[in-house]
Structures are given as C-alpha cells and as structure tokens.
Scaffold this active site. Structure first.
Site, PDB file in Angstrom:
ATOM      1  NE  ARG A  63      -2.400   1.035   3.561  1.00 37.15           N
ATOM      2  CZ  ARG A  63      -3.191   0.895   4.739  1.00 37.15           C
ATOM      3  NH1 ARG A  63      -4.475   0.525   4.491  1.00 37.15           N
ATOM      4  NH2 ARG A  63      -2.673   0.962   5.731  1.00 37.15           N
ATOM      5  NE  ARG A 111      15.395  26.682  -6.623  1.00 34.73           N
ATOM      6  CZ  ARG A 111      15.307  26.739  -7.845  1.00 34.73           C
ATOM      7  NH1 ARG A 111      14.120  26.607  -8.495  1.00 34.73           N
ATOM      8  NH2 ARG A 111      16.439  26.120  -8.343  1.00 34.73           N
ATOM      9  CE  LYS A 163      -1.960   4.544   6.720  1.00 37.01           C
ATOM     10  NZ  LYS A 163      -3.150   5.282   7.450  1.00 37.01           N
TER      11      LYS A 163
HETATM   12  C1  PLP Z   1      -8.621   7.130   7.161  1.00 38.29           C
HETATM   13  C2  PLP Z   1      -8.082   5.718   7.481  1.00 38.29           C
HETATM   14  N1  PLP Z   1      -9.221   4.553   7.121  1.00 38.29           N
HETATM   15  C3  PLP Z   1      -9.073   3.603   7.506  1.00 38.29           C
HETATM   16  C4  PLP Z   1      -7.858   3.121   8.267  1.00 38.29           C
HETATM   17  C5  PLP Z   1      -7.608   1.495   8.627  1.00 38.29           C
HETATM   18  O1  PLP Z   1      -6.472   1.128   7.827  1.00 38.29           O
HETATM   19  P1  PLP Z   1      -5.831  -0.264   8.359  1.00 38.29           P
HETATM   20  O2  PLP Z   1      -6.821  -1.402   8.377  1.00 38.29           O
HETATM   21  O3  PLP Z   1      -4.815  -0.465   7.284  1.00 38.29           O
HETATM   22  O4  PLP Z   1      -4.805   0.089   9.570  1.00 38.29           O
HETATM   23  C6  PLP Z   1      -6.858   3.975   8.541  1.00 38.29           C
HETATM   24  C7  PLP Z   1      -5.731   3.612   9.451  1.00 38.29           C
HETATM   25  O5  PLP Z   1      -4.865   4.347   9.764  1.00 38.29           O
HETATM   26  C8  PLP Z   1      -7.395   5.342   8.365  1.00 38.29           C
HETATM   27  O6  PLP Z   1      -6.302   6.354   8.516  1.00 38.29           O
END
Ligand code: PLP
Length: 298
Positions: A63, A111, A163
């Site tokens: 990811r 910059r 992310k």
């Molecule tokens: C916006 C958001 N949705 C869902 C999740 C849950 O994702 P995961 O199961 O990969 O931790 C997270 C985890 O940080 C998140 O920030």
C-alpha cells in the site's frame, strides 16, 4: 521520558530513526524546507507487531508503494531496506509487549515551490513505541460516532485511497465529532454515501450480512478491512462492499469499525444526520474473534 525542544513532554519511550540512522527522539527533526512539512507532501503507514513480528507488513509495504506511485514519489529503497528499517526500530525498543511502528516518507527538502522537482531525496522516518493497550472496555462497551458535516475528500480531489500525510480532512472531522461529544467522526462523500471514520473503516450488519462502503465511495483500503472481507468469505459469512446511506445505517442491526491498532470495535451510537443506537452484536463478535485468531492475537 523525553523533553522536546519545544518543551513538550513525551510520556512514552520512543525509538526514532531518520534515513537509516538511529536518532534520539528529542533530536529527531526534519528541515522546515521539507515538502512533507510545507505541503503535507508525504506518505505513511502504521504497523503493529504480533509476537514481535510486524503484522501484515507485505500488505502495508504494497500500500505504501502504491501511495508513492499515486503521488509520483520515487522511492530509492528496496523492500529489504524498508523491512530492515522496521525491524531495526522494533529491535531497539526496550518496552515489554508489542510495538507500534509509524513509517513516514516525506518528499524531501526543496525550494518553496509546489513542484517537487527541486526536492532532494525523500526522507525516511521511523517512529516506534510500545503498542498502546487497547482500552478493553471499548470491546465491551463500544464507541460512539457522529456523521459530520465535514465530508470525506472526493476521490477526484485528494483520493482517500492514498495514505498521505495530508490528514486535515480527518482532523477537521474529528474536531467536529469531539465537539459533538462522540468518539469519532463518520464521513459522507459528495453523493451522501457513507465512507469511513478518521482512522478506521466502517461496517454495518443487516440481517446477518456484513456491509462496508465500497472503495468507489472514496476511502482507504484498510488492511484490516481487507482481511475481514477475506476471513468472512472464507468462513461463509455474507459480506458486501456496497454503497451505504444514512438510511441503511438507521436500519442496521450492528455497527463496527476496524483498523490496525484498534482491531475490530463495536459501535453503540451514531448521531449527526442519523440517530442510531444498538448493542455490540453477535456478528461483530464473531468476525472479531475470527480475525483475532487469524492474526494470532488470542
Ligand atoms: C482514514 C483511514 N481509514 C482506515 C484506516 C484503517 O486502515 P488499516 O486497517 O490498514 O489500519 C486507517 C488507518 O490508519 C485510516 O487512516
């Protein structure tokens, strides 16, 4: 206990590493010219250990690489190097029990210009600490949500599937949710479909079917969400990724959320544009138990 230069006390022991080098937490700083700081131009992952081993690390790594591609961020490191960094941070921890690890990659120093072309190499930051004890009562008692006026970013704008370090959308929603006296925010998209909470994915149970908003609704493809789907399918528990409206939520039998750190947590109340109340239910308990067994957490 460390004291940061700005006099904030860190009440936890941290292990911090920057660009493959251990740095004392109080000295762990990055340049104000790093585009991660200037523009939120960074990506990150949060991983937890199970029996000292990073859980679902290949999924998190995939990811993270996907987030980098979506932001046209070239990562100069091999999978082995990134894995080594995580392992080095975990090994340096002196606490008992499991570890929380946050891996942040910033665009790097450049910059003051939105275009990343002037940036040097990206910076690799690892922050590790003892995994916080899950507030056990949450599993028994559940938590509360507020459907906020702040909507989730559109997929056509800042795609929530990336992310990135740009979490202002979620920060604003959480402030609103807390002002309204709830634990977390549940965000709608621009089509009035429910998406996710500020750091977790969202599920309802209706007539025995587990339903979660589809990726098209605009949300992060949570690693835990994906595992719950695979486990449900494997165990013959009906599972749907679909559009979910507030009307669907109002008639839900059970509601729960999921995430790497919190696991699977029941929801007992949702307010704000809806008025839903319920108890932690049997389907939530079953999928949670199956997940914890699968993950080696029980
Ligand atoms: C916006 C958001 N949705 C869902 C999740 C849950 O994702 P995961 O199961 O990969 O931790 C997270 C985890 O940080 C998140 O920030």
């Amino acid at each position: 206990m460390y004291t940061l230069s700005m006099n904030i006390k860190l009440e936890t022991d941290y292990v911090t590493r920057i660009n493959f080098t251990p740095v004392a937490p109080e000295d762990a700083t990055i340049s104000i010219f790093d585009h991660g700081f200037l523009f939120g131009d960074s990506i990150y992952e949060v991983v937890r250990t199970v029996n000292g081993v990073p859980f679902a690390w290949p999924e998190h790594l995939r990811r993270m690489r996907n987030s980098a591609v979506r932001l046209a961020m070239e990562l100069p490191w091999s999978d082995e190097q990134l894995t080594g960094e995580i392992e080095a941070a975990i090994e340096s921890g002196t606490w008992d029990g499991e570890t929380y690890v946050r891996l942040v990659i910033t665009r790097g120093v450049g910059r003051i210009d939105l275009m990343p072309r002037t940036c040097d190499d990206p910076a690799l930051i690892v922050i590790a600490k003892k995994l916080p004890e899950l507030r056990a009562h949450l599993h028994e008692v559940g938590l509360t949500l507020c459907v906020t006026d702040i909507r989730r970013n559109s997929r056509d704008a800042m795609d929530p599937g990336i992310k990135s370090g740009n979490y202002l959308n979620n920060v604003m929603a959480l402030i609103e949710a807390r002002e309204k006296g709830t634990d977390d925010a549940l965000m709608l998209n621009e089509k009035d479909h429910l998406t996710e909470c500020t750091t977790s994915n969202f599920f309802i149970v209706k007539d025995g079917v587990i339903k979660t908003p589809s990726l098209e609704s605009g949300l992060l493809a949570g690693i835990t969400r994906g595992m719950l789907r695979d486990i449900a399918v494997d165990r013959g528990m009906p599972f749907e990724e679909t559009e979910i409206t507030t009307t669907d939520l109002e008639s839900a039998d059970e509601v729960f959320i999921s995430g790497t750190i919190k696991g699977v947590v029941p929801v007992i109340k949702v307010i704000g544009q809806v008025n839903w109340e319920g108890d932690p239910g049997p389907v939530t308990a079953k999928i949670r138990d199956e997940y914890y067994t699968f993950a080696g957490l029980q």
